[in-house]
Design a protein around this motif. Structure first.
Motif, PDB file in Angstrom:
ATOM      1  N   LEU A  96       0.914  -1.148  -0.015  1.00 19.89           N
ATOM      2  CA  LEU A  96       0.018   0.028  -0.020  1.00 19.89           C
ATOM      3  C   LEU A  96       1.029   1.308  -0.188  1.00 19.89           C
ATOM      4  O   LEU A  96       1.812   1.264   0.389  1.00 19.89           O
ATOM      5  CB  LEU A  96      -0.900  -0.086   1.342  1.00 19.89           C
ATOM      6  CG  LEU A  96      -1.965  -1.126   1.360  1.00 19.89           C
ATOM      7  CD1 LEU A  96      -2.900  -0.997   2.451  1.00 19.89           C
ATOM      8  CD2 LEU A  96      -2.972  -0.827  -0.020  1.00 19.89           C
ATOM      9  N   SER A  97       0.347   2.327  -0.409  1.00 18.48           N
ATOM     10  CA  SER A  97       1.149   3.513  -0.274  1.00 18.48           C
ATOM     11  C   SER A  97       0.818   4.396   0.836  1.00 18.48           C
ATOM     12  O   SER A  97       0.035   3.821   1.623  1.00 18.48           O
ATOM     13  CB  SER A  97       0.280   4.773  -1.618  1.00 18.48           C
ATOM     14  OG  SER A  97      -0.904   4.773  -1.280  1.00 18.48           O
ATOM     15  N   VAL A  98       1.482   5.238   1.121  1.00 25.43           N
ATOM     16  CA  VAL A  98       1.367   6.274   2.305  1.00 25.43           C
ATOM     17  C   VAL A  98       0.073   6.950   2.413  1.00 25.43           C
ATOM     18  O   VAL A  98      -0.436   6.849   3.505  1.00 25.43           O
ATOM     19  CB  VAL A  98       2.586   7.367   2.065  1.00 25.43           C
ATOM     20  CG1 VAL A  98       2.605   7.968   3.384  1.00 25.43           C
ATOM     21  CG2 VAL A  98       3.905   6.673   2.194  1.00 25.43           C
ATOM     22  N   GLY A  99      -0.398   7.238   1.458  1.00 27.27           N
ATOM     23  CA  GLY A  99      -1.894   7.893   1.447  1.00 27.27           C
ATOM     24  C   GLY A  99      -2.813   6.721   1.838  1.00 27.27           C
ATOM     25  O   GLY A  99      -3.659   6.970   2.747  1.00 27.27           O
TER      26      GLY A  99
END
Length: 127
Positions: A96-99
């Motif tokens: 997953l991304s940081v967002g």
């Protein structure tokens, strides 16, 4: 479909709509005919009495009740839904991304805030 054949392209839609209505109404009609033919009416004081779960009702139907059980149910439902959202997040955590991580942390913090609020209000204590 060729329009020169002589039928409308909407004919298929009308046929499917009629089939859908027939599919819904045919079992209801057959059940009604079955009930009229094979279920003789049995009126009487016992048959017409109002009861719930096999017990006769006593007193007024509009009685006061405690809402503690319902509050427990709502809190359980909220945290059950939290589990449904957390499991896919935990499985895909590495990709997953940081967002997405920030969004899930906001979600968890809102649920934790709700739990603290319920705890402070005394919702979680059985009286």
């Amino acid at each position: 479909m060729n329009p020169a054949v002589g039928y409308s392209p909407y004919l298929l839609v009308v046929v499917f709509a009629a089939a859908a209505v027939l599919f819904a109404l045919a079992p209801l009609g057959m059940a009604r005919l079955w009930a009229e033919k094979f279920s003789p009416p049995k009126p009487g004081p016992d048959k017409n009495a109002i009861y719930e779960c096999g017990l006769e009702s006593k007193g007024d139907a509009c009685g006061q009740f405690k809402s503690d059980y319902y509050l427990y149910g709502i809190v359980f439902l909220i945290f059950d839904v939290e589990t449904i959202f957390l499991l896919p997040f935990a499985v895909a955590f590495g990709g997953l991304s940081v967002g997405a991580f920030v969004a899930m942390m906001i979600f968890i913090s809102l649920l934790a805030e709700g739990l603290v609020w319920a705890w402070q209000k005394g919702v979680l204590t059985w009286k």
